[in-house]
Design an enzyme around this catalytic site. Structure first.
Site, short mmCIF file in Angstrom:
data_model
loop_
_atom_site.label_atom_id
_atom_site.label_comp_id
_atom_site.label_asym_id
_atom_site.label_seq_id
_atom_site.Cartn_x
_atom_site.Cartn_y
_atom_site.Cartn_z
N HIS A 155 20.57 -4.70 -4.30
CA HIS A 155 20.01 -4.89 -2.95
C HIS A 155 19.33 -6.26 -2.84
O HIS A 155 19.42 -6.92 -1.81
CB HIS A 155 19.00 -3.78 -2.63
CG HIS A 155 19.61 -2.42 -2.57
ND1 HIS A 155 18.89 -1.25 -2.70
CD2 HIS A 155 20.90 -2.03 -2.40
CE1 HIS A 155 19.70 -0.21 -2.61
NE2 HIS A 155 20.92 -0.66 -2.45
N GLU A 209 19.14 4.12 -1.17
CA GLU A 209 17.73 4.20 -1.57
C GLU A 209 17.24 5.65 -1.63
O GLU A 209 16.38 5.99 -2.44
CB GLU A 209 16.86 3.42 -0.59
CG GLU A 209 16.93 1.91 -0.72
CD GLU A 209 16.12 1.39 -1.90
OE1 GLU A 209 15.21 2.10 -2.36
OE2 GLU A 209 16.40 0.28 -2.36
N TRP A 217 26.17 6.84 -8.44
CA TRP A 217 25.52 7.92 -9.19
C TRP A 217 24.74 8.78 -8.19
O TRP A 217 24.38 8.31 -7.11
CB TRP A 217 24.59 7.37 -10.28
CG TRP A 217 23.47 6.49 -9.80
CD1 TRP A 217 23.47 5.12 -9.73
CD2 TRP A 217 22.18 6.90 -9.30
NE1 TRP A 217 22.28 4.67 -9.23
CE2 TRP A 217 21.46 5.73 -8.97
CE3 TRP A 217 21.55 8.14 -9.13
CZ2 TRP A 217 20.16 5.76 -8.45
CZ3 TRP A 217 20.26 8.17 -8.61
CH2 TRP A 217 19.58 6.99 -8.29
N HIS A 219 16.72 7.36 -4.87
CA HIS A 219 15.68 6.95 -5.80
C HIS A 219 14.50 7.93 -5.81
O HIS A 219 14.09 8.42 -6.86
CB HIS A 219 15.18 5.53 -5.47
CG HIS A 219 16.26 4.50 -5.52
ND1 HIS A 219 16.07 3.21 -5.13
CD2 HIS A 219 17.56 4.57 -5.92
CE1 HIS A 219 17.19 2.52 -5.28
NE2 HIS A 219 18.11 3.33 -5.76
N THR A 273 10.66 -4.21 -6.78
CA THR A 273 10.97 -2.86 -7.24
C THR A 273 11.93 -2.90 -8.44
O THR A 273 11.84 -2.06 -9.34
CB THR A 273 11.57 -1.98 -6.12
OG1 THR A 273 12.60 -2.72 -5.46
CG2 THR A 273 10.53 -1.56 -5.12
N GLU A 306 8.98 5.14 -3.08
CA GLU A 306 10.39 5.40 -2.73
C GLU A 306 10.51 6.49 -1.67
O GLU A 306 11.36 6.41 -0.77
CB GLU A 306 11.19 5.82 -3.97
CG GLU A 306 11.34 4.75 -5.04
CD GLU A 306 12.32 3.65 -4.66
OE1 GLU A 306 13.02 3.78 -3.65
OE2 GLU A 306 12.36 2.63 -5.38
N GLU A 352 12.72 -6.09 -2.91
CA GLU A 352 13.76 -5.52 -3.77
C GLU A 352 13.62 -6.06 -5.19
O GLU A 352 13.82 -5.34 -6.16
CB GLU A 352 15.17 -5.82 -3.22
CG GLU A 352 15.48 -5.15 -1.89
CD GLU A 352 15.65 -3.63 -1.98
OE1 GLU A 352 15.44 -3.05 -3.04
OE2 GLU A 352 15.98 -3.04 -0.94
N ASP A 404 20.14 -0.55 -8.93
CA ASP A 404 20.36 -0.52 -7.47
C ASP A 404 19.51 -1.59 -6.77
O ASP A 404 19.98 -2.29 -5.87
CB ASP A 404 19.92 0.84 -6.89
CG ASP A 404 21.04 1.88 -6.90
OD1 ASP A 404 22.11 1.61 -7.47
OD2 ASP A 404 20.81 2.97 -6.34
N GLU A 405 18.25 -1.65 -7.18
CA GLU A 405 17.32 -2.60 -6.54
C GLU A 405 17.85 -4.03 -6.72
O GLU A 405 17.77 -4.86 -5.83
CB GLU A 405 15.90 -2.49 -7.12
CG GLU A 405 15.31 -1.09 -7.17
CD GLU A 405 15.00 -0.47 -5.80
OE1 GLU A 405 15.46 -1.00 -4.79
OE2 GLU A 405 14.31 0.57 -5.78
FE FE2 Z 1 14.87 -1.04 -2.87
FE FE2 Z 2 14.33 2.02 -4.23
#
Ligand code: FE2
Ligand code: FE2
Length: 398
Positions: free
Chosen positions: A266, A177, A96, A180, A233, A139, A230, A262-263
């Protein structure tokens, strides 16, 4: 993110962030005291302080604590990382982008979409925006985190375009990242609810200050830190998503939710690296885990400053704690999760020192929970309002 249990009080000092006259000389020594850096006269410090200086706390600076022979471990894991870590990256074409969740400035409907966004954001209270802004600023200090990863011996990107799996991961992680802060920044700008100039100043101060995660160029410590972060977050963005939904802004909920996802991905990658280290070097890894937890996991934006509030991070953390965006309970939950994920209780064949570290880490969650209860009881007596420059100095309950 918010955290009441990460005070940098131990051996810490207020310290001008750009006043590091002796850093270059000190680079060769493994350990030096932050206090020894204050070699300039107090007048010089005053002058340096004027143009930039956020309140800055630093610890004893320990560097290169991993024995050099262990660098080989990371070299030997190149292929493993290629097959097991890089698979957690998403191809750019499948990712995205911030624009997918924002009004399209090239479309005729742009103004209407912005109007709708602003209408929705009117329903959201100030304290929520304080949390969202704090998350966004965290971020946006991404250059600091890429720098931090590239301090780690054996895995750093040696050239800026190194083909090693570790370097590929770090660059692609950073690139993921980067979306974000970009997305949250644009959303907040369009909402009209926040003082963008104050926020931008805070970001500039924060990147200028860096961070002090105490990972000592040591990838064992570094990957334990990133595993924790991670997940932190993931939790925090997940909570801002949930709260946005409760305030009726489904689009904002989607924005925070997509970042949280996403976090999570990760987190999976970083926890896998540490899992592998436990497999190869259980003693070294459990010692690193205990060391990191003894020092406490500091939040990436702990040196946050806006030019006004000397305790900005603590104030932001308090609001996040009160709203349940990121709390001391989350800190304990993350620790419990990682102890379970890495099967720390079940490791056998450790040295005496390793067993001590294992015992410490496995007994830490209940201790933190007890501290949290005590801190909460104390806080009830101290409730007060504090102005935040990010929302035009309007006051928010801590
Ligand atoms: Fe992160
Ligand atoms: Fe992030």
């Amino acid at each position: 993110m918010a955290l009441k249990l990460n005070p940098l009080t131990l051996q810490s000092q207020k310290f001008p962030s750009f006043g590091f006259p002796n850093v270059a000389n000190a680079r060769s020594s493994r350990v030096f005291m932050a206090s020894t850096l204050r070699s300039s006269s107090s007048k010089e410090v005053e002058n340096v302080k004027k143009p930039f200086t956020p309140p800055r706390e630093v610890h004893v600076q320990v560097t290169h604590s991993m024995p050099p022979q262990k660098i080989e471990i990371f070299k030997s894991l190149e292929d493993w990382a290629d097959n097991n870590i890089l698979i957690h990256l998403k191809p750019v074409e499948k990712c995205w982008q911030p624009q997918d969740f924002l009004p399209d400035p090239a479309s005729d409907g742009f103004y209407d979409e912005v109007k709708e966004l602003r209408e929705r954001s009117k329903e959201i209270p100030d304290d929520y925006f304080v949390c969202l802004v704090g998350d966004m600023i965290t971020e946006e200090a991404l250059p600091t985190y890429q720098t931090m990863l590239n301090t780690l011996d054996g895995v750093r990107d040696e050239t800026g375009a190194s083909p090693t799996s570790w370097a590929v991961w770090t660059r692609a992680w950073t690139a993921e990242e980067n979306r974000h802060g970009d997305l949250l920044n644009k959303y907040l700008y369009l909402s009209g609810r926040v003082d963008m100039r104050q926020i931008e100043k805070t970001i500039q101060y924060l990147i200028g200050s860096g961070m002090d995660p105490r990972t000592e160029n040591n990838p064992y410590l570094g990957f334990i830190y990133t595993s924790f972060q991670e997940r932190a977050t993931f939790i925090s963005h997940g909570n801002t998503a949930r709260h946005a939904k409760e305030h009726g802004d489904l689009k904002l909920a989607q924005i925070c939710g997509i970042i949280a996802a996403d976090e999570r991905r990760h987190e999976t990658a970083y926890t896998k690296i540490v899992e592998k280290l436990f497999e190869i070097d259980p003693d070294g890894t459990v010692l690193a885990f205990a060391d990191m937890m003894k020092k406490k996991i500091s939040m990436p934006a702990h040196l946050m400053y806006d030019g006004k509030d000397d305790n900005l991070f603590e104030h932001f953390s308090s609001v996040a704690q009160r709203l349940g965006v990121y709390t001391a309970k989350d800190y304990a939950d993350i620790l419990e999760f990682l102890v379970g994920k890495w099967n720390v209780e079940k490791i056998t064949g450790l040295s005496a020192e390793g067993r001590k570290a294992q015992e410490y880490v496995c007994g830490l969650t209940p201790r933190i929970r007890r501290l949290e209860e005590r801190a909460m009881a104390k806080k009830v007596k101290q409730n007060r309002n504090v102005p935040f420059s990010w929302i035009f100095d309007r006051e928010v309950l801590l």
